[in-house]
Every structure is written in C-alpha cells, then in structure tokens.
Motif scaffolding. Structure first.
Motif, PDB file in Angstrom:
ATOM      1  N   GLN A 267       0.349  -4.687 -35.628  1.00  0.00           N
ATOM      2  CA  GLN A 267       0.281  -5.238 -36.972  1.00  0.00           C
ATOM      3  C   GLN A 267      -1.049  -5.212 -37.793  1.00  0.00           C
ATOM      4  OE1 GLN A 267       0.957  -9.787 -36.591  1.00  0.00           O
ATOM      5  NE2 GLN A 267       1.887  -9.280 -34.676  1.00  0.00           N
ATOM      6  N   ALA A 268      -2.195  -4.678 -37.305  1.00  0.00           N
ATOM      7  CA  ALA A 268      -3.281  -4.378 -38.087  1.00  0.00           C
ATOM      8  C   ALA A 268      -3.021  -2.993 -38.607  1.00  0.00           C
ATOM      9  CB  ALA A 268      -4.336  -4.459 -37.139  1.00  0.00           C
ATOM     10  N   ALA A 269      -2.566  -2.334 -38.135  1.00  0.00           N
ATOM     11  CA  ALA A 269      -2.349  -0.671 -38.719  1.00  0.00           C
ATOM     12  C   ALA A 269      -1.172  -0.571 -39.753  1.00  0.00           C
ATOM     13  CB  ALA A 269      -2.070  -0.020 -37.460  1.00  0.00           C
ATOM     14  N   THR A 270      -0.538  -1.573 -39.684  1.00  0.00           N
ATOM     15  CA  THR A 270       0.604  -1.477 -40.612  1.00  0.00           C
ATOM     16  C   THR A 270       1.024  -2.539 -41.373  1.00  0.00           C
ATOM     17  OG1 THR A 270       2.412  -1.759 -39.249  1.00  0.00           O
ATOM     18  CG2 THR A 270       1.912   0.564 -39.426  1.00  0.00           C
ATOM     19  N   SER A 271       1.607  -2.730 -42.613  1.00  0.00           N
ATOM     20  CA  SER A 271       2.256  -3.872 -43.423  1.00  0.00           C
ATOM     21  C   SER A 271       3.541  -4.151 -42.511  1.00  0.00           C
ATOM     22  CB  SER A 271       2.419  -3.482 -44.722  1.00  0.00           C
ATOM     23  OG  SER A 271       0.936  -3.395 -45.231  1.00  0.00           O
ATOM     24  N   PRO A 272       4.217  -5.292 -42.999  1.00  0.00           N
ATOM     25  CA  PRO A 272       5.466  -5.660 -42.569  1.00  0.00           C
ATOM     26  C   PRO A 272       6.428  -4.694 -42.762  1.00  0.00           C
ATOM     27  CG  PRO A 272       4.453  -7.600 -43.448  1.00  0.00           C
ATOM     28  CD  PRO A 272       3.400  -6.299 -43.765  1.00  0.00           C
ATOM     29  N   LYS A 273       7.383  -4.477 -42.008  1.00  0.00           N
ATOM     30  CA  LYS A 273       8.476  -3.498 -42.472  1.00  0.00           C
ATOM     31  C   LYS A 273       9.815  -3.647 -41.759  1.00  0.00           C
ATOM     32  CE  LYS A 273       6.232  -1.600 -38.183  1.00  0.00           C
ATOM     33  NZ  LYS A 273       5.293  -2.568 -38.140  1.00  0.00           N
ATOM     34  N   ASP A 274      10.989  -3.026 -42.703  1.00  0.00           N
ATOM     35  CA  ASP A 274      12.057  -3.026 -42.261  1.00  0.00           C
ATOM     36  C   ASP A 274      12.796  -1.955 -41.756  1.00  0.00           C
ATOM     37  OD1 ASP A 274      12.383  -5.962 -43.529  1.00  0.00           O
ATOM     38  OD2 ASP A 274      13.002  -4.920 -45.467  1.00  0.00           O
ATOM     39  N   VAL A 275      13.049  -1.747 -40.495  1.00  0.00           N
ATOM     40  CA  VAL A 275      13.473  -0.475 -39.733  1.00  0.00           C
ATOM     41  C   VAL A 275      14.782  -0.558 -39.511  1.00  0.00           C
ATOM     42  CG1 VAL A 275      12.743   1.026 -38.076  1.00  0.00           C
ATOM     43  CG2 VAL A 275      11.063  -0.312 -39.033  1.00  0.00           C
ATOM     44  N   VAL A 276      15.433   0.392 -39.805  1.00  0.00           N
ATOM     45  CA  VAL A 276      17.152   0.742 -39.206  1.00  0.00           C
ATOM     46  C   VAL A 276      16.768   2.009 -38.354  1.00  0.00           C
ATOM     47  CG1 VAL A 276      19.357   1.369 -39.738  1.00  0.00           C
ATOM     48  CG2 VAL A 276      18.086  -0.023 -41.278  1.00  0.00           C
ATOM     49  N   ILE A 277      17.091   1.882 -37.158  1.00  0.00           N
ATOM     50  CA  ILE A 277      17.067   2.909 -36.078  1.00  0.00           C
ATOM     51  C   ILE A 277      18.626   3.615 -35.842  1.00  0.00           C
ATOM     52  CG2 ILE A 277      16.597   3.632 -33.667  1.00  0.00           C
ATOM     53  CD1 ILE A 277      14.698   1.090 -33.545  1.00  0.00           C
ATOM     54  N   VAL A 278      18.741   4.889 -36.340  1.00  0.00           N
ATOM     55  CA  VAL A 278      19.870   5.491 -36.277  1.00  0.00           C
ATOM     56  C   VAL A 278      19.838   6.507 -35.141  1.00  0.00           C
ATOM     57  CG1 VAL A 278      21.623   6.954 -37.571  1.00  0.00           C
ATOM     58  CG2 VAL A 278      20.086   5.190 -38.832  1.00  0.00           C
ATOM     59  N   VAL A 279      20.839   6.509 -33.971  1.00  0.00           N
ATOM     60  CA  VAL A 279      20.784   7.215 -33.282  1.00  0.00           C
ATOM     61  C   VAL A 279      22.070   8.057 -33.042  1.00  0.00           C
ATOM     62  CG1 VAL A 279      21.478   5.208 -31.652  1.00  0.00           C
ATOM     63  CG2 VAL A 279      20.335   7.279 -30.557  1.00  0.00           C
ATOM     64  N   ASP A 280      22.210   9.048 -32.596  1.00  0.00           N
ATOM     65  CA  ASP A 280      23.160  10.378 -32.500  1.00  0.00           C
ATOM     66  C   ASP A 280      23.598   9.840 -31.025  1.00  0.00           C
ATOM     67  OD1 ASP A 280      24.861  12.436 -32.083  1.00  0.00           O
ATOM     68  OD2 ASP A 280      23.190  14.039 -32.767  1.00  0.00           O
ATOM     69  N   VAL A 281      24.946   9.653 -30.759  1.00  0.00           N
ATOM     70  CA  VAL A 281      25.687   9.612 -29.467  1.00  0.00           C
ATOM     71  C   VAL A 281      26.680  10.561 -29.582  1.00  0.00           C
ATOM     72  CG1 VAL A 281      24.639   7.233 -29.118  1.00  0.00           C
ATOM     73  CG2 VAL A 281      26.851   7.492 -30.496  1.00  0.00           C
ATOM     74  N   SER A 282      26.587  11.613 -29.953  1.00  0.00           N
ATOM     75  CA  SER A 282      28.000  12.630 -29.958  1.00  0.00           C
ATOM     76  C   SER A 282      27.588  13.228 -28.530  1.00  0.00           C
ATOM     77  CB  SER A 282      27.507  13.559 -31.076  1.00  0.00           C
ATOM     78  OG  SER A 282      26.407  14.310 -30.995  1.00  0.00           O
ATOM     79  N   GLY A 283      28.760  13.871 -28.173  1.00  0.00           N
ATOM     80  CA  GLY A 283      28.818  14.700 -26.973  1.00  0.00           C
ATOM     81  C   GLY A 283      27.594  15.469 -26.545  1.00  0.00           C
ATOM     82  N   SER A 284      27.034  15.996 -27.490  1.00  0.00           N
ATOM     83  CA  SER A 284      25.784  16.919 -27.346  1.00  0.00           C
ATOM     84  C   SER A 284      24.496  16.220 -26.626  1.00  0.00           C
ATOM     85  CB  SER A 284      25.634  17.928 -28.597  1.00  0.00           C
ATOM     86  OG  SER A 284      25.060  17.009 -29.449  1.00  0.00           O
ATOM     87  N   MET A 285      24.382  14.853 -26.940  1.00  0.00           N
ATOM     88  CA  MET A 285      23.457  14.193 -26.648  1.00  0.00           C
ATOM     89  C   MET A 285      23.469  13.684 -25.225  1.00  0.00           C
ATOM     90  SD  MET A 285      21.013  13.493 -29.008  1.00  0.00           S
ATOM     91  CE  MET A 285      20.391  11.897 -28.689  1.00  0.00           C
TER      92      MET A 285
END
Length: 1119
Positions: A267-285
């Motif tokens: 909390q001290a290191a950054t300001s508030p944030k909106d985060v969208v995590i996008v993860v690859d779940v294709s066969g190569s993963m």
C-alpha cells in the motif's frame, strides 16, 4: 386391573376403549389364565387412550411460591444484596448524577486517538528521512564485504561450537512491552527470506546503508515509549526490525516471510490500482508452464489490498472469466475475493489455441467502463498478461483503446524457457508504460512480480510524495511465531522511502518502506469502558467499511485444539456486526467520514448467542483526522444514559482499596504503566496505590476513574465484614455455597470464597482465566450484564455454558442502583455462585405432597409428587434452559431438546417468543468432493504412472522453489530443515470449515404470562402440563405428565444454527455488490518525467539442464 382414583385416570373396559363407563364387575370371573394375561398387558394402553391425567395448577402455584421464597432468601443471605443496596441508598444525597453526552464523548475519544496515531506517524517520518539521507550519501560497492546480524542465525553455532557466519552473540532479554518476547532494545537485526541470497551485493549494500536507522529506532522509542515494532522493508527483500529478535523458522526450517508481500509495504509503495489479470490457457501452457502461471497469478493477487480492484480473464480460442459472476466488472481485492480467485485458479485447465487479441479488448473494455462510471480505484489501471507467447498482430488493439495517452499500463510475463516470442511480449509492455519479465521457473516468480510495484511507484517517487498509509486490521502470525503475538490484532502505519540521487530520478527508484505497528487494543483503551456503561462499547472501521475493532468481531476459530485466524477475518464489514442497521445508514455515514448520531432498536446476545437482549442503542460517530478510520461509540438507553459521581478522601478510599477481597479490572487503564519502563511490571492496582500514596506522582492516571473506584471501595467495604461474619457464624455455611461476589461500574470487584479450593466445584470462577465473568477491555462480566436487565433486588438465576463451567453450578445475581431525583444509574451487581445441588435439594423437598394430604377439594392427582413416575418436573430459566430435572444430564440443556412438544406449545401460546439472530462471521463445514471413479477402470499402468508423475512433479517443485545459486553458499541454508509437504489435494479427506452466514434461534420468556396449562394430543395418548412463574425470579416451574411420549409427533426444538443458503443468482448479486467506500485521497498514476524505456528484460536462474529436461519429459509422458 384397577387404578386408584388418586391416580387421576378414568377407568375403562378392555374391549370398550373410549366409552368412559365402569368395567362390569358383577358376576363371577369366567376368564382363563390366558385372558388375565391379555388384560394385564393391554389395560395400560386402553387407559392412556381412554383417560387423562389431571395436574392441579393450584398445587404447582403453591410450590412455585414456596420455592421462590426459599431461593430468594438463600441468595439474599449469602450475597448481602440488601445491605449493599442500602449502602448505595445512604449516599444518594451526596452523589452527583450526570447525563452522558455521547457527542462530546466520541469527539474527545477521537481527538485522543488522533494524537496517539499522530505520534506514530512522526516516528515513521523520521525513519523515512533518515533512510533517504543514508542512501544519498552511500556509494554502491559491488565487492562490499559486511557482517551483519541475521535474525535467523544469531546465537546459533555449528557442530564444532563456532558461531555461524552472519550470526554471533546477540543479547536478548524478555520485555513486558513486547509481549514478554526476548528482544534487544539497543539493536535492530536483519531477516532475509530463504529464497534470497543473504550475501548478494544488493543485500549487503542495503543493509550497510540502513545501519543508520538504528539510532533513529532507539530515539523514536525514547520519545514515544508506547511504540512497538519499527521496521524498514527493503525493495531488495531484506527486513530490518527493531527491537532485534531471534527469528523463528517455520515447520520446514525455512523463512518464507518476505516483507515485500506485506500489505503495509504494497500500500505504501503504490497508489490504488485496477488490475485485470489475463492468463493464457491454450494447449501450449500445459504442465510446468501452467503451474508457473498459477503461481504468478496468486503472487499478483497477494500484492493487492482492499483499496484495489481486480478481475481475471482466461483465454484460448475464446475469452472467459475465471468467475462468470464477475463478468464485465471489477471487484474489490479484499481478502474474501482474493481467496475466492485463488480457489478458481487452482482448477483451470488448458486447451485450444491462444488468441490474445480478444482478451486484451475485453480487458480494456472493463477498465474503460470502470473509469467512465466512477467505479474501481479511479487511479492506476493495469493489465497483467501471462502467456508463453503472443503470435497475433495486436497493435491495432492498443491504437484503439490505449494510445496515445497510454492510461492503462500493460505488464507482461513470459512463461517458460522458450524465447521465440520474447520480442513480441516485450514490445507489448514497453509500448504501454509497463514492464516485461521472463519467468522460466517457480523461483523466478516472486522477484519478477514485484517489478510491477516499482513501475507503479515511479510517479510518486519522482514527485517525492510521501503518502502515509494505514492498513486494515491484521494478525501477523507469520512475523512472530509466538502465541502472544499471533493473536494480537494490529494496524500498521507506513511510508515509502525513495532514492534522492539526481542521476536516478527519472527511474523513480523505490528503496523500500518504513513502518511501525499499533496494537488495536492499545488504541481502544482510549475509549474507557466505564464511561460507556454496561452495554456500551466503542468500535473502529476503515474507509472501506471493514471493522478494525469491535467487541463482536471474532477473528479466530478453533480447528482441533488450535486457534486460527478466519480466512476473512480482516474483511468483516460493519454491516455484518451491526446487522440491525438494515438500511446501512450508520455504515454509510461513517464510511463517508461524517460526524453524527443514530438510534437503533437492536437484538443482541450474551453468553455466546444463547440469550437475547432487546436494547435501544444510540450511536455516535466521527472521523479520526489524518487517518482513513472512523470511530463509533454506543450508549444504551437506561444503562449508558447516566453516570453518578461520588467523592471520598484519598485516605479513606486507599484504606479500603487495599482490602484482600478487592480487585480492579486488570485490562482497564487506571494509570498508564507503559510510558516509563520502570512502571511496566506494576499491576494496575499497584500503580494506583503508588500514585495515590505519592510514591509515583509522575504516573499518568485517569482521575475520574480513580475517584469512582475509591468511592466504590468505601461504599462496598461493609460487605467484607458481612461475608466474614457469615463465615464465622456457628451455624455454618450451607454446603454448596461457594462464592459471594460484587462488581461496580468502576471495574472494582470483591468476592468471598465460602468454600476452600479443594472442595470447590467452580475452581476457575472469577480467576484470571475466567474472562466471561471478569471486567475486560471488551465487556462487563456476563453476570453484570444480565443483572442489568432485571429490577434491582430481583435475583436472576442461570447455569453457565457447559464449555466454561467446571461442573453443575448456578450463578444468581441482581443489580444495585443509585437514584437521584428521577434519574437512576446502575451502580453495580452482586450475587452468589453455588452448586446446583443447593437449590435442587430445596426444590425436591418442596415439590412432594405428603401421603396424608387432604385431597377432598383437589381436582386431579393427589397427593402430587415430583418423585413419582407419573410426572416430570422441571425448573427452567427465562431463555428456556433447564436448571432442575430428575434426569441430571438435562441440567444446562435447552428445554426444547428435552421435550419438544411442551416447548412448541409454550411458543404457540405466547409464553415464549422465538427470536431469530444472525451470524455473518460463522464457519460452516464444507464436505470435500471426491474425484471421479472412472479413472481406476483404466489399465493398472495408470496407477503406477500417476504415482510416478506425482513424485516427479513434487520433486521438480522442490528444486525450483529454491535459487540453485544458493546451494554454493552453505550459510544460506544454515539451520534449515527442508521437508516435503503434501499438497492440499493429497490431504486426508474430511470436513473443512469455510466462512458462511448462519441464522440461529434464541428464546425469551414473555413475563406478562404468569401461568398456563394445556393438553397436547399425541396419537393414542394426551399429555397435560402446568407452567407457573416462580415469583421474584427469572425462573419457571413445569410439571408434565410423564406417561405420554410425544417424540414421534413433535421433534425436538434445537438452538443449532442453520447455514443461510443463497441461490446462485442471489449469491452472485452479493459477490458483485459494491458497497459505499471512501477512496484514499492521493493518487499517483502518471508523471511525464518517468523513464518508460526502462521496461524490463529476461531473468534467468541457473538450473541443471539434464534435471529440467528429465522432469519435463516425464511430465509430458504422464500428462
């Protein structure tokens, strides 16, 4: 077969059941022996169907009156309640009655809290300034050699008896101020996580530079002796802690604590944030890549706090939300939601071809919509892309949604050793003000995820904006592996530390975070209980509406014999504790930082939810300036409305205060003993005496509380002589009378043990372990709170809960009041603790009519006796709990469990009322689901292959969880005891507990119904019962016909809580709902001078290629 008329039954014919006529006895008996047997066997059945017992209400009333007089006289004699009431009556002419002003009180409490928290903030500012100055004048030395005290290695030796490198002798002494932990108040020391090399040049330079903080730590502690732990968490991973301690490794012998994962750091290191995590779940993963990707997501989630918002999207051929309920929105990243996401991530699978373009479009759409609608953090926005490669042409996506402003930063994580698409993945980050990292092993994850925090901190660093942050409540059991610390709720104040060197200004280098902890119970001492009254209390909430401190907050649950924090203990909303505030008016006003008042009719409970109270509460609230916190206090009308003030000389009061039968509340603050180290070993009573005798005139004491305590000591002093006289009386004490006691609003208690410890049943009653019956920081004793609900002089009787009582005991208690004019205040409560046998013996002696009773004018059974098999007799209290029953094991049980038919009838007739209560902090059993049974039908080779795959995957994780480079440095693993731990999937199946909502009933007697009787029809029989209130008490007497079993027709009524089940739609609505919150005031999302070209590169950790190839081969073979 003939039944006596005294039995109260009609007689009937065997073959004419129900006609009510007498059996024909004229003429000789012409039956055979067999017929006589049949008559004997069936006559009782016919009689039950045909007849009905009659119980005389008049007789039961006489019993109730006699029993009431007996127990009232017993209670009055051994408690001395009449004498105490007289003593307070005598002083009514000299006391002053004042109305409590809630608005002034909450304002004063808030100002005192603001002053206390302000001192902590000043200490943190001094640390930040010192750290930045030390870095400014420190020149980085790649070859620096420097010995420091590693808290894992101090005071330990090798097999030859020599101190370990980075260890050595480090003086530790137990300290009262630090929960009696062994500490060194003259020196800080260093903790380094096991996966960080403790002689890395970055670590050595940072530790050397931060040595300058030692003097500031000590100076801060001298200026503010109430300070607890002070610390500096470095961006390189080390943690400098004052005072220095011996760090306790976990059960595997390693230190997994990383300060950069703590909420105060993030909390001290950054300001508030909106985060969208996008993860690859294709066969190569598949395989190891998916394992690394999951670990990366979980690590990102761990860097989020309650001021952040998040969602997770998985993509392959198509885009899907990990939680479909959260489609198209951002949810608050509180502990509940983060843990929910982690469970879902654990179950994702790979399939298809990876097409990132649509996933990025969806992510931008969510973030843009949140910003447009004023939702989310309204500050930083970021997309975290986790993939093993990006093949599509995606430039047009950024042109459409993010360029030229580049308002959304994109951070990319390339998973696996394959570098084919590295340039594409890096291009995405570098052209969107983000950062690119390459994660090839599990050991890479932690360090690489932390890089995004440094990027987000750049605008703040360049501006040199030192925002002070306060965290939500937390229990840092990881930090100090001790019982004393792990159960302590605290908040932290922290501030970022920046590099002030001009040559690195555009890079915005975050050096770390400094902070200190504030124990919340110390903060709540500034809202003393005696000013709030018997049912009053104070509470604190955050800007998000989450509870910091509240007497109804239950952060722990029991798992086996261990107390553990609940998964959602620090994200309990105010509306879940003050659930009668159905429109959330109180919550809304407090979250907005308003000052005001509100009145509510509330149902609350004592005795762990078993007994309900109906109260009219007045709430007063205000904001604590310079913090995100709001303070509320509650005054209950009739109890917290008035306070009386008496005055006596110090000499008189001190004489009585020193009486051996007197104690004061050890958790209350009569005098501050934590300011001067010389006072820390004083008990509160010792401190009061030292202050009043002039031996310690510099002690800071609560003068108003001392005046009230001395006054109460003088007024209650005659009780000591009264109780002693009873002890010395030649007639002796009735056997089973164990303890007389009293308590006053000032926290003063007196008690007399009538029975020695060896004979006493309730050995723990009124001892330091008996928290429920003592004055604590959170509540008045149970017997005091319950006595306040009844008129002064009327005794209340109850059995304590089975889990806290030592045996079959009863507590009887009554309130003592002071009245001036038309204003009445409760001065205290007084009572007796005795064994159940004391009142049982008197009860059984009364409830038996002698055989020579004149029954000529009695309709019904006569003589009526409770020792007869025809009837069951009970004494129950006003909440339906059994005190007396012929079946001894019924004592303490809820009567509805003993006889559901009678209890149901009493509820239906209005003698008892069922009240629904809710628990939004409950833990319910969740049955683990078994896996499909189809697998074992495959060839036997599959079992062997599965076992081999499991072993190899765990072995691979073991190798990858450590930096292999560290194996070349033996001190890095000193004292470490690595061991394999089986994953949760392989744990023994069984019931596990999870947070839930429950509804549970409580029952309360309606005192306007003094008596009643009724007949319950149960199939082939009928049951009569008579209920009579026992005068001048909270008890009822029940006499019930015993020979009619109604258990088939009427199930028992239990008080077991039932989980509130929500259907999928309602559950989703609850999860998506965004409650009103107050956003942090500052936001640092962008600075034109930041160096966007510093956008990352590859990170590698050496690993044996042969081992890695072998593991991958087997993983692929058995997948």
């Amino acid at each position: 077969m003939q039944i006596s008329a005294a039995g109260g039954m009609k007689r009937g014919s065997l073959c004419k059941a129900g006609n009510g006529s007498k059996s024909d006895r004229s003429g000789p008996c012409r039956g055979t022996l067999m017929m006589l047997v049949w008559i004997i066997l069936f006559s009782s059945v016919c009689l039950m169907v045909d007849g009905q017992m009659k119980i005389s209400p008049e007789t039961v009333q006489q019993w109730a009156v006699s029993f009431g007089k007996e127990i009232a006289a017993l209670s009055a004699k051994y408690s001395g309640a009449k004498l105490l009431q007289k003593k307070y009556k005598d002083v009514e002419g000299v006391v002053k009655m004042e109305e409590v002003n809630g608005e002034e009180l909450v304002k004063r409490f808030a100002e005192e809290m603001e002053e206390m928290l302000g001192r902590k903030m000043k200490s943190v500012k001094r640390l930040a300034e010192a750290a930045e100055d030390a870095d400014l004048y420190h020149e980085y030395n790649e070859t620096l050699e420097f010995e420091y005290y590693n808290s894992m290695l101090i005071n330990t030796v090798d097999e030859n008896g020599n101190p370990l490198p980075l260890g050595g002798e480090f003086l530790l002494e137990p300290n009262e101020h630090f929960n009696k932990l062994p500490v060194n108040t003259q020196q800080s020391n260093i903790q380094v996580p096991t996966n960080v090399y403790n002689r890395d040049p970055d670590i050595l330079n940072g530790v050397y530079m931060s040595e300058a903080l030692n003097d500031v730590f000590i100076e801060n502690f001298q200026k503010d002796p109430t300070l607890t732990w002070q610390y500096f968490g470095s961006s390189t991973g080390f943690f400098r802690l004052y005072p220095g301690i011996q760090w306790i490794p976990d059960e595997n012998g390693v230190s997994t604590f990383d300060c950069r994962n703590r909420n105060w750091y993030i909390q001290a290191a950054t300001s508030p944030k909106d985060v969208v995590i996008v993860v690859d779940v294709s066969g190569s993963m598949k395989g190891l890549r998916l394992t690394i990707a999951k670990h990366t997501i979980n690590t990102i989630l761990d860097t989020l706090g309650e001021n952040d918002f998040v969602n997770i999207i998985a993509y392959s051929d198509y885009v899907r939300y990990v939680e479909p309920c959260f489609k198209g929105t951002l949810v608050q990243a509180d502990l509940d939601n983060r843990e929910h996401f982690k469970l879902l991530i654990d179950g994702i699978h790979v399939k298809g071809e990876g097409k990132v373009k649509n996933a990025m479009k969806e992510s931008f759409r969510i973030l843009n919509e949140a910003a447009t609608l004023g939702q989310g953090s309204l500050c930083n926005q970021a997309i975290m892309l986790i993939t093993d490669g990006a093949m599509e042409d995606f430039q047009d996506v950024f042109e459409e949604f993010n360029w030229p402003e580049r308002r959304v930063r994109v951070f990319t994580y390339l998973i696996g050793r394959e570098m084919t698409f590295a340039e594409n993945v890096k291009w995405i980050a570098c052209n969107n003000k983000g950062y690119y990292t390459h994660i090839s092993t599990l050991a890479d994850v932690q360090e690489n995820v932390m890089e995004y925090l440094h990027v987000l901190s750049r605008p703040m660093v360049i501006n040199h904006d030192h925002d002070i942050i306060w965290t939500e409540a937390y229990m840092d059991s990881v930090l100090f592996n001790t019982q004393a610390q792990s159960l302590l709720l605290m908040t932290s104040v922290a501030m970022p530390v920046f590099s002030k060197k001009k040559e690195t200004l555009s890079h915005g280098i975050l050096l770390g975070v400094v902070g200190t902890d504030v124990a919340l119970k110390e903060l709540m001492r500034l809202a003393p209980r005696y000013k709030l009254g018997v049912h009053g209390y104070a509470f604190l909430i955050t800007n998000n509406g989450y509870i910091l401190s509240h007497p109804d907050l239950r952060p722990l649950y029991k798992e086996g014999k261990k107390l553990k924090p609940k998964p959602n203990y620090n994200s309990v909303d105010l509306s879940e504790a003050e659930w009668e505030d159905t429109e959330e008016k109180l919550r809304t006003a407090m979250v907005k930082g308003d000052t005001g008042t509100l009145s509510l009719d509330v149902r609350t409970s004592v005795d762990k939810g078993r007994r309900v109270l109906f109260l009219k509460n007045d709430y007063f609230y205000t904001v604590i300036n310079e913090t995100p916190f709001s303070l509320g206090i509650v005054l209950t009308r009739g109890y917290g409305q008035y306070i009386f003030i008496g005055n006596v000389s110090v000499e008189d009061g001190l004489h009585d205060l020193l009486a051996p039968d007197l104690t004061i509340a050890s958790e209350w603050t009569y005098c501050e003993t934590d300011i001067d180290p010389a006072h820390r070993k004083l008990s509160q009573r010792q401190a009061v005496v030292q202050y009043l005798t002039g031996k310690e005139p510099d002690l800071k004491c609560d003068v108003q509380l001392l005046e009230q305590t001395l006054f109460d000591a003088v007024v209650t002093a005659p009780m000591e002589a009264y109780w002693t006289a009873l002890m010395l009386n030649t007639s002796g004490i009735d056997e089973g009378i164990e303890t007389a006691f009293l308590g006053t609003r000032s926290g003063l208690m007196r008690f007399q043990r009538y029975t020695g410890i060896e004979k006493r049943v309730a050995k723990s009653f009124l001892t330091s372990t008996d928290k429920e019956n003592m004055f604590t920081l959170d509540h008045f004793p149970v017997w005091y709170r319950r006595a306040a609900e009844y008129p002064a002089g009327q005794f209340l009787y109850y059995m304590p809960r089975q889990d806290i009582r030592a045996g079959r005991i009863v507590i009887t208690t009554t309130a003592v009041t002071v009245t001036v004019g038309k204003k009445t205040a409760i001065a205290g409560a007084i009572g007796v603790q005795m064994t159940l046998e004391v009142i049982e013996s008197r009860f059984w002696a009364i409830v038996a009519q002698p055989n020579d009773t004149d029954c000529s004018n009695v309709e019904g059974v006569c003589p009526l006796r409770c020792d007869s098999l025809d009837v069951e007799c009970y004494v129950i209290d006003n909440n339906g709990f059994v005190l007396i029953s012929r079946q001894r094991n019924n004592a303490g049980r809820f009567f509805g469990e003993v006889d559901g038919s009678v209890m149901a009838t009493l509820i239906r007739m209005g003698m008892f009322k069922r009240v629904s209560l809710f628990d939004y902090q409950a833990m319910c059993k969740m049955h683990s689901h078994s896996v499909s049974n189809a697998r074992p039908l495959l060839s036997p080779f599959y079992g062997l292959a599965s076992a081999l795959k499991w072993f190899l995957s765990n072995f691979l994780l073991f190798l990858l969880e450590f930096n292999i480079y560290g194996f070349w440095h033996t001190e890095h693993f000193a004292d470490a005891k690595p061991s394999f731990s089986v994953s949760s999937a392989h744990k023994k199946k069984g019931d596990i507990l999870q947070p839930c909502d429950t509804e549970y009933p409580s029952f309360v007697y309606e005192p306007s119904v003094k008596e009643t009787n009724s007949i319950i029809k149960c199939g082939r029989c009928q049951k009569m019962f008579v209920v009579q209130q026992i005068p001048e008490s909270n008890l009822l007497m029940l006499v019930v016909q015993a020979d009619c079993d109604c258990s088939r027709q009427h199930a028992p009524i239990t008080m077991e809580p039932k989980e509130v089940k929500y259907n999928a739609s309602v559950k989703c609505d609850r999860m998506r709902s965004q409650k009103i919150r107050r956003r942090p005031e500052s936001c640092h999302a962008y600075h034109p001078q930041e160096n966007a070209d510093d956008c990352g590169g590859a990170s590698f950790i050496s690993l044996s290629a042969s081992i890695f190839f072998m593991c991958l081969t087997f993983s692929a073979l058995f997948s």
